[in-house]
Motif scaffolding. Sequence first.
Motif, PDB file in Angstrom:
ATOM      1  N   ARG A 202       0.928  -1.206   0.030  1.00 25.54           N
ATOM      2  CA  ARG A 202       0.023  -0.109   0.005  1.00 25.54           C
ATOM      3  C   ARG A 202       0.752   1.183  -0.053  1.00 25.54           C
ATOM      4  NH1 ARG A 202      -5.337   0.170   1.523  1.00 25.54           N
ATOM      5  NH2 ARG A 202      -5.404  -1.786   0.441  1.00 25.54           N
ATOM      6  N   GLN A 203       0.667   2.264  -0.802  1.00 25.32           N
ATOM      7  CA  GLN A 203       1.219   3.456  -0.986  1.00 25.32           C
ATOM      8  C   GLN A 203       0.197   4.656  -0.684  1.00 25.32           C
ATOM      9  OE1 GLN A 203       2.895   3.718  -4.926  1.00 25.32           O
ATOM     10  NE2 GLN A 203       4.184   1.855  -4.353  1.00 25.32           N
ATOM     11  N   VAL A 204       0.590   5.397   0.199  1.00 26.01           N
ATOM     12  CA  VAL A 204      -0.146   6.487   0.843  1.00 26.01           C
ATOM     13  C   VAL A 204       0.536   7.847   0.519  1.00 26.01           C
ATOM     14  CG1 VAL A 204      -1.511   7.826   2.678  1.00 26.01           C
ATOM     15  CG2 VAL A 204      -1.545   5.051   2.250  1.00 26.01           C
ATOM     16  N   ALA A 205       0.133   8.806  -0.327  1.00 26.08           N
ATOM     17  CA  ALA A 205       0.836  10.097  -0.608  1.00 26.08           C
ATOM     18  C   ALA A 205      -0.087  11.161  -0.340  1.00 26.08           C
ATOM     19  CB  ALA A 205       1.454  10.124  -2.099  1.00 26.08           C
ATOM     20  N   MET A 206       0.434  12.107   0.198  1.00 27.40           N
ATOM     21  CA  MET A 206      -0.325  13.589   0.497  1.00 27.40           C
ATOM     22  C   MET A 206       0.334  14.596   0.459  1.00 27.40           C
ATOM     23  SD  MET A 206       0.633  14.546   3.624  1.00 27.40           S
ATOM     24  CE  MET A 206      -0.618  15.560   4.280  1.00 27.40           C
ATOM     25  N   MET A 207      -0.427  15.975   0.226  1.00 23.04           N
ATOM     26  CA  MET A 207       0.273  17.206   0.235  1.00 23.04           C
ATOM     27  C   MET A 207      -0.885  18.038   1.033  1.00 23.04           C
ATOM     28  SD  MET A 207       1.353  19.660  -2.692  1.00 23.04           S
ATOM     29  CE  MET A 207       2.563  18.440  -3.422  1.00 23.04           C
ATOM     30  N   PRO A 208      -0.505  18.899   1.722  1.00 22.75           N
ATOM     31  CA  PRO A 208      -1.228  19.766   2.547  1.00 22.75           C
ATOM     32  C   PRO A 208      -1.612  20.867   1.581  1.00 22.75           C
ATOM     33  CG  PRO A 208       0.452  19.416   3.835  1.00 22.75           C
ATOM     34  CD  PRO A 208       1.005  18.672   2.756  1.00 22.75           C
ATOM     35  N   LEU A 209      -2.909  21.051   1.701  1.00 28.24           N
ATOM     36  CA  LEU A 209      -3.479  22.425   0.824  1.00 28.24           C
ATOM     37  C   LEU A 209      -2.426  23.423   1.085  1.00 28.24           C
ATOM     38  CD1 LEU A 209      -7.456  21.650   0.863  1.00 28.24           C
ATOM     39  CD2 LEU A 209      -5.537  21.182  -0.888  1.00 28.24           C
ATOM     40  N   THR A 210      -2.328  23.837   2.163  1.00 30.32           N
ATOM     41  CA  THR A 210      -1.542  24.994   2.524  1.00 30.32           C
ATOM     42  C   THR A 210      -0.081  24.905   1.746  1.00 30.32           C
ATOM     43  OG1 THR A 210      -0.749  24.112   4.606  1.00 30.32           O
ATOM     44  CG2 THR A 210      -2.622  25.429   4.876  1.00 30.32           C
ATOM     45  N   ARG A 211       0.386  23.880   1.541  1.00 30.21           N
ATOM     46  CA  ARG A 211       1.747  23.892   0.917  1.00 30.21           C
ATOM     47  C   ARG A 211       1.651  24.031  -0.713  1.00 30.21           C
ATOM     48  NH1 ARG A 211       5.586  20.954   3.609  1.00 30.21           N
ATOM     49  NH2 ARG A 211       6.904  21.481   1.772  1.00 30.21           N
ATOM     50  N   VAL A 212       0.402  23.935  -1.409  1.00 30.66           N
ATOM     51  CA  VAL A 212       0.307  23.839  -2.745  1.00 30.66           C
ATOM     52  C   VAL A 212       0.502  25.211  -3.080  1.00 30.66           C
ATOM     53  CG1 VAL A 212      -1.272  23.560  -4.556  1.00 30.66           C
ATOM     54  CG2 VAL A 212      -1.298  22.075  -2.641  1.00 30.66           C
ATOM     55  N   THR A 213       1.526  25.635  -3.825  1.00 33.35           N
ATOM     56  CA  THR A 213       1.660  26.746  -4.376  1.00 33.35           C
ATOM     57  C   THR A 213       1.279  27.083  -5.773  1.00 33.35           C
ATOM     58  OG1 THR A 213       4.006  26.164  -5.396  1.00 33.35           O
ATOM     59  CG2 THR A 213       3.894  27.223  -2.986  1.00 33.35           C
ATOM     60  N   ASP A 214       1.117  26.003  -6.464  1.00 36.39           N
ATOM     61  CA  ASP A 214       0.715  26.077  -7.775  1.00 36.39           C
ATOM     62  C   ASP A 214       0.040  24.790  -8.299  1.00 36.39           C
ATOM     63  OD1 ASP A 214       0.162  27.139 -10.353  1.00 36.39           O
ATOM     64  OD2 ASP A 214       2.055  26.518 -11.252  1.00 36.39           O
ATOM     65  N   MET A 215      -1.117  24.637  -9.220  1.00 38.32           N
ATOM     66  CA  MET A 215      -1.769  23.598  -9.747  1.00 38.32           C
ATOM     67  C   MET A 215      -2.368  23.538 -10.950  1.00 38.32           C
ATOM     68  SD  MET A 215      -4.952  21.560  -7.885  1.00 38.32           S
ATOM     69  CE  MET A 215      -6.059  22.927  -8.335  1.00 38.32           C
ATOM     70  N   LYS A 216      -2.220  22.596 -11.838  1.00 40.59           N
ATOM     71  CA  LYS A 216      -2.553  22.903 -13.024  1.00 40.59           C
ATOM     72  C   LYS A 216      -3.197  21.380 -13.597  1.00 40.59           C
ATOM     73  CE  LYS A 216       1.749  21.910 -15.501  1.00 40.59           C
ATOM     74  NZ  LYS A 216       2.641  22.404 -16.386  1.00 40.59           N
ATOM     75  N   TYR A 217      -3.924  21.475 -14.312  1.00 40.83           N
ATOM     76  CA  TYR A 217      -4.288  19.910 -14.994  1.00 40.83           C
ATOM     77  C   TYR A 217      -4.056  20.128 -16.498  1.00 40.83           C
ATOM     78  CZ  TYR A 217      -8.888  21.781 -16.565  1.00 40.83           C
ATOM     79  OH  TYR A 217     -10.056  22.420 -16.997  1.00 40.83           O
ATOM     80  N   GLU A 218      -3.517  18.830 -17.092  1.00 38.42           N
ATOM     81  CA  GLU A 218      -3.484  19.044 -18.354  1.00 38.42           C
ATOM     82  C   GLU A 218      -4.416  17.815 -19.426  1.00 38.42           C
ATOM     83  OE1 GLU A 218       0.601  17.737 -18.568  1.00 38.42           O
ATOM     84  OE2 GLU A 218       1.343  19.813 -17.854  1.00 38.42           O
ATOM     85  N   GLN A 219      -4.694  18.324 -20.461  1.00 37.20           N
ATOM     86  CA  GLN A 219      -5.725  17.313 -21.282  1.00 37.20           C
ATOM     87  C   GLN A 219      -5.053  17.378 -22.598  1.00 37.20           C
ATOM     88  OE1 GLN A 219      -9.744  19.221 -20.411  1.00 37.20           O
ATOM     89  NE2 GLN A 219     -10.227  16.901 -20.000  1.00 37.20           N
TER      90      GLN A 219
END
Length: 285
Positions: A202-219
């Motif tokens: 099992r792999q559990v990865a996480m990132m706090p929302l307060t640490r997110v400096t940039d976010m994008k999505y690609e299609q």
Amino acid sequence: MGNPSGPPFDPDDPDRARRERDTEPIPRIDPDDPPSAYGPGPYGGDPDDAGYGGAYAGEGRSSRAWARDPDGFPDQPISEDELAGLRSDATGMAPRRVLPLEDEPSSLVARYLFPTERYRGEWKRHWIHLTTPIIVGVAATFVLGYLSGFLAGRDVGALTTVAVLLWFGVMGWVAWRVADWWYDRFILTNKRVMVVAGIITRQVAMMPLTRVTDMKYEQSPTGRALNYGTFVLESAGQEQALRVIKNLPNPNELYLRVVEEMYEPQAVEARLGKEADEAKADDGA
């Protein structure tokens, strides 16, 4: 006696009333006092007033709800029109929201959430994630099926058995990939984003929302046609356990959900609270 530090007092000065009004001290408001203590007006408790008086009571005739900070002081107001655009059942030009798989986290996800964390939703990856195992399984079925029939007509039973066993091995791998896809979840809470994957390991990865400096999505063109995309999360740290998340469904709506949780948490709480009240009212009716 005139004021030694300013112009002499003139009772006929036409600007005297305006200066006295402009320099009138602003009354201080104690949130523990009832709104009626300040009388009518923007600071009072007149129910017909659309100012602060009605707002301290929660919601006045102005139909504006107030988001409060932890100390009890009013923050920015959230209007009914803004709440209408945040509801999941909004129609018209309002963006369609991504609904969670369940109202409560599944048993797979609940074990990774702490008690004060508020669950927002969990999503499996898009079915395009299974393209490779599905193609391999279909190709193996046709090829090995034809090969088994061909070998059976030439009286080579050993090779036929090998072909059948090989087909079972391929289909077992396909079933493993499908099960792995089923247990792979993207999770959003009011504090972090998570990805849980794996059956045995099992792999559990996480990132706090307060640490997110940039976010994008690609299609890609195929992603736009089938409505899936890849999310890229940037953080202030160099080493990131969660950065690229591929093949997520409904990327535009999911992007709005994450951004809303990052920048408008009061709006999320107000919308969810209102939806809960409406659901209780419908159940009572």
